[in-house]
Design a protein around this motif. Structure first.
Motif, short mmCIF file in Angstrom:
data_model
loop_
_atom_site.label_atom_id
_atom_site.label_comp_id
_atom_site.label_asym_id
_atom_site.label_seq_id
_atom_site.Cartn_x
_atom_site.Cartn_y
_atom_site.Cartn_z
N THR A 1 -2.02 0.67 -3.45
CA THR A 1 -0.84 -0.13 -3.78
C THR A 1 0.45 0.65 -3.50
OG1 THR A 1 -2.09 -1.30 -5.48
CG2 THR A 1 0.31 -1.42 -5.59
N VAL A 2 0.45 1.94 -3.85
CA VAL A 2 1.65 2.76 -3.65
C VAL A 2 1.97 2.89 -2.16
CG1 VAL A 2 2.58 5.10 -3.86
CG2 VAL A 2 1.42 4.04 -5.80
N PHE A 3 1.00 3.31 -1.36
CA PHE A 3 1.28 3.53 0.06
C PHE A 3 1.40 2.22 0.83
CE2 PHE A 3 -0.64 7.62 -1.17
CZ PHE A 3 0.36 8.46 -0.72
N GLY A 4 0.73 1.17 0.35
CA GLY A 4 0.95 -0.14 0.95
C GLY A 4 2.36 -0.64 0.72
N LEU B 1 4.98 1.30 0.25
CA LEU B 1 5.86 2.12 1.10
C LEU B 1 5.82 1.64 2.56
CD1 LEU B 1 5.18 5.71 -0.29
CD2 LEU B 1 7.26 4.37 -0.51
N SER B 2 4.66 1.21 3.02
CA SER B 2 4.59 0.69 4.39
C SER B 2 5.38 -0.61 4.53
CB SER B 2 3.13 0.48 4.79
OG SER B 2 2.52 -0.51 3.97
N LEU B 3 5.31 -1.49 3.53
CA LEU B 3 6.10 -2.72 3.57
C LEU B 3 7.60 -2.42 3.51
CD1 LEU B 3 4.01 -5.08 1.25
CD2 LEU B 3 4.11 -5.07 3.76
N LEU C 1 7.91 5.22 12.52
CA LEU C 1 6.89 6.20 12.15
C LEU C 1 6.45 6.02 10.70
CD1 LEU C 1 5.22 8.73 12.78
CD2 LEU C 1 7.22 10.11 12.16
N ALA C 2 7.37 5.73 9.79
CA ALA C 2 7.01 5.62 8.38
C ALA C 2 6.01 4.48 8.15
CB ALA C 2 8.26 5.40 7.54
N PHE C 3 6.16 3.37 8.87
CA PHE C 3 5.24 2.25 8.71
C PHE C 3 3.83 2.63 9.14
CE2 PHE C 3 3.65 -1.90 10.53
CZ PHE C 3 3.34 -2.45 9.30
N ALA C 4 3.69 3.21 10.34
CA ALA C 4 2.37 3.61 10.81
C ALA C 4 1.79 4.75 9.97
CB ALA C 4 2.46 4.04 12.27
N GLN C 5 2.64 5.64 9.52
CA GLN C 5 2.20 6.78 8.71
C GLN C 5 1.59 6.32 7.39
OE1 GLN C 5 5.20 9.47 6.84
NE2 GLN C 5 4.49 10.93 8.36
N ASN C 6 2.24 5.43 6.69
CA ASN C 6 1.72 4.95 5.41
C ASN C 6 0.48 4.09 5.58
OD1 ASN C 6 3.64 5.73 3.06
ND2 ASN C 6 5.03 5.09 4.68
N LEU C 7 0.39 3.34 6.68
CA LEU C 7 -0.84 2.59 6.95
C LEU C 7 -2.01 3.53 7.18
CD1 LEU C 7 0.30 -0.36 9.25
CD2 LEU C 7 -0.40 -0.47 6.86
N PHE C 8 -1.77 4.64 7.84
CA PHE C 8 -2.86 5.60 8.06
C PHE C 8 -3.24 6.29 6.76
CE2 PHE C 8 -4.69 9.63 9.64
CZ PHE C 8 -5.72 9.08 10.40
N TYR C 9 -2.30 6.51 5.86
CA TYR C 9 -2.65 7.04 4.55
C TYR C 9 -3.61 6.09 3.82
CZ TYR C 9 1.24 10.35 5.08
OH TYR C 9 2.08 11.34 5.51
N CYS D 1 9.78 8.80 5.73
CA CYS D 1 8.67 9.68 6.09
C CYS D 1 8.61 10.90 5.18
CB CYS D 1 8.80 10.11 7.55
SG CYS D 1 8.42 8.84 8.76
N ALA D 2 9.77 11.49 4.90
CA ALA D 2 9.80 12.67 4.04
C ALA D 2 9.33 12.32 2.62
CB ALA D 2 11.20 13.26 4.01
N PHE D 3 9.76 11.19 2.11
CA PHE D 3 9.34 10.78 0.76
C PHE D 3 7.83 10.53 0.72
CE2 PHE D 3 8.62 7.45 -2.45
CZ PHE D 3 9.08 8.12 -3.58
N SER D 4 7.30 9.82 1.70
CA SER D 4 5.86 9.56 1.74
C SER D 4 5.07 10.85 1.93
CB SER D 4 5.53 8.59 2.87
OG SER D 4 6.25 7.38 2.73
N LEU D 5 5.61 11.78 2.68
CA LEU D 5 4.94 13.05 2.91
C LEU D 5 4.75 13.82 1.61
CD1 LEU D 5 3.97 14.53 5.55
CD2 LEU D 5 6.07 15.87 5.37
N GLY D 6 5.80 13.88 0.78
CA GLY D 6 5.67 14.57 -0.49
C GLY D 6 4.71 13.88 -1.44
N ILE D 7 4.75 12.55 -1.47
CA ILE D 7 3.82 11.81 -2.33
C ILE D 7 2.39 12.05 -1.89
CG2 ILE D 7 3.15 9.52 -3.13
CD1 ILE D 7 5.75 10.49 -4.30
#
Length: 560
Positions: free
Chosen positions: A61-64, A66-68, A180-188, A369-375
């Motif tokens: 739910t969290v990374f989904g 962030l991707s949205l 990049l942030a959208f694809a990055q969070n989907l891969f997470y 991207c930086a925020f998702s990376l730390g999470i």
């Protein structure tokens, strides 16, 4: 200036290309969602426990979300850029542009002929990239995305192939088509739903055709590091060339080569022959070369980001915020000039996000991207030492000592270490049965060999009972007998009662079997490690998003 006349017969190819861009983005999102559903459907029983299911739902739910959020940011910035580009084109040709009461863009005067003519005259993607690359303060945002994309592509290569996540090419393309942030969070999310490798039960005709043309490589196979190093060097060389080519006829060629090289590490394992790589005997044998790869990426990212930062700080000329679309941006010239004279150089770099919607899109993408990376670093509880090893080539290794169990703290003083080694060497290894399978029943509690226990008892009696105590009258006291440990069984034949000389040696896989072993993944059950997140955010703030990505992804590719 006189208005520019419209072409009599506009071409429809640019309109088809623009529509294909949008349609391909939706298709990639669809097949990624299909791959996520397949990964979720193939979760094993070990992943269906109450604790893991609850934790997985929360993290997905969290990374989904962030991707949205990343997708909404990309759509907003894209619409702002399209509106601004059309306004500039219409004003140059004397076409009136209607606005709403709130100052927005009205579609009443927008005709298909005007849209076709606008797309014919305006290369939208190249214009956006050139506006970002032509000034150092804007390049400060865009280059971080290029450096982080390269590190993230290496994560796709390593973890995607290790877990056999489907449609890796869709994630890589989505990073260029959306952000990049959208694809990055989907891969997470894909990594959360694929803790262990999944089987390719559903293969399309295209996948089967590609499998025939490029046979899949064995498990634990990886290309030789020299090929990957060559691709990295070429990527960084083109990154240096792109800003110099801005405003020249060579800029489209530089952009095309840059995009192709950023996808090359993902294509390399699929297209090169198997002889150009190496099958590792153990899953962990490849960790050293992977750490060196991320060392190269972190050092190169630091050097390029440092060079761009110095150039951006030095660029204090008045009017640096202006660009080809400034005529339609409602700048307050007096206030903006005063702000340019009074603010610091770093504030000008951060404030360049307001120069243009394309720069705003790049800046928002970097921050997300930086925020998702730390999470992600906190969720995965990444080892800080592994993160530092990934970004520091000469980071010292801690010496690891193998100590005896804590239940025998004075064993070393009594000389039991040498005795245990001699006992283990003196015990003959027992041959395995014809089936090659053995089974060992696990004893409750810690188990010590009989010879070692006798040595400890003898030494203890020598210290505590130098002479025998006097006998007392009456009935002797009953001594409670200790239960004998469970007998260790060897092969399946011995368990079944078949007489055999097989002993209690555990199963030792052959090198061929060890080469086929894949690494699984289990999320830590403890709380999130915010120390790892703080280190990731700190490295990103100091060395840019490329250095932070290299640290996190380098530690992620080295399992715990």
């Amino acid at each position: 200036m006189a208005p520019i006349a419209l072409e009599s017969e506009p071409r429809y190819l640019p309109l088809v290309l623009a529509g294909s861009h949008i349609a391909l983005s939706f298709y990639l999102i669809y097949i990624i969602g299909l791959g996520l559903y397949r990964s979720y459907a193939q979760l094993g029983p070990a992943q269906d426990t109450r604790g893991r299911t609850s934790q997985r739902q929360k993290l997905v739910t969290v990374f989904g979300s962030l991707s949205l959020l990343s997708l909404a940011s990309a759509i907003e910035s894209g619409l702002d850029y399209l509106a601004l580009s059309y306004k500039v084109w219409a004003s140059e040709r004397g076409i009136p542009v209607l606005q709403t009461l709130s100052g927005g863009f009205s579609l009443k005067n927008l005709t298909p002929e005007h849209v076709c003519a606008w797309l014919n005259d305006t290369p939208l993607a190249l214009d956006a990239l050139e506006i970002v690359a032509e000034k150092a303060r804007r390049l400060w945002w865009g280059q971080q995305l290029d450096l982080a994309t390269l590190s993230w592509t290496m994560l796709l290569v390593v973890q995607g192939r290790r877990r056999k996540i489907p449609f890796l090419w869709a994630y890589a393309l989505l990073a260029h088509l959306v952000n990049l942030a959208f694809a990055q969070n989907l891969f997470y999310v894909a990594m959360l739903l694929t803790p262990v490798p999944i089987g390719n039960t559903h293969m399309s005709r295209l996948s089967k055709l590609l499998a025939r043309a490029f046979p899949p490589k064995p498990t634990n196979w990886f290309p030789k590091p020299a090929f990957v190093h060559v691709l990295l060097v070429l990527n960084y060389a083109v990154m240096l060339w792109v800003p110099r080519a801005a405003g020249t006829i060579h800029f489209p060629t530089a952009v095309a080569i840059s995009k192709a090289l950023s996808l090359a590490p993902l294509l390399l394992p699929a297209i090169i022959p198997q002889s150009w790589g190496k099958i590792q005997a153990e899953p962990h044998d490849n960790h050293g070369s992977l750490t060196k790869l991320f060392n190269v990426m972190s050092v190169a990212s630091l050097l390029l980001h440092g060079k761009t930062s110095i150039a951006a700080l030095w660029d204090n000329l008045p009017g640096s915020y202006k660009h080809r679309h400034s005529v339609r941006i409602p700048f307050d010239i007096e206030k903006r000039s005063a702000w340019e004279r009074s603010t610091t150089a770093m504030e000008k770099i951060l404030g360049s996000m307001t120069d243009h919607p394309a720069v705003a899109a790049a800046g928002k993408d970097v921050l997300l991207c930086a925020f998702s990376l730390g999470i992600w670093a906190a969720v995965r509880a990444l080892d800080v030492d592994h993160m530092l090893k990934a970004v520091t080539p000469f980071y010292g290794k801690k010496s690891e000592r193998k100590a005896l169990p804590p239940s025998y703290p004075k064993a070393a003083e009594m000389g039991i270490t040498e005795l245990a080694e001699s006992i283990s060497e003196s015990e003959p290894s027992r041959p395995s049965s014809s089936s090659g399978l053995t089974m060992k029943l696990r004893d409750r509690g810690k188990h010590v060999s009989s010879k070692l226990a006798e040595a400890l008892t003898a030494n203890g009696n020598a210290d505590t009972s130098p002479k025998e105590a006097p006998r007392r009258r009456g009935r002797p006291r009953k001594i409670k007998q200790e239960p004998t440990p469970e007998r260790e069984l060897g092969t399946i034949d011995e368990v079944a009662g078949v007489p055999d000389a097989v002993g209690d040696s555990t199963y030792e896989p052959t090198p061929a079997v060890r080469a086929q072993v894949v690494e699984g993944d289990v999320l830590p059950n403890d709380e999130f490690d915010w120390e790892s997140a703080a280190l990731a955010w700190g490295l990103t703030a100091l060395g840019g998003l490329g250095v932070g990505s290299s640290a996190v992804y380098g530690a992620e590719c080295v399992p715990r």
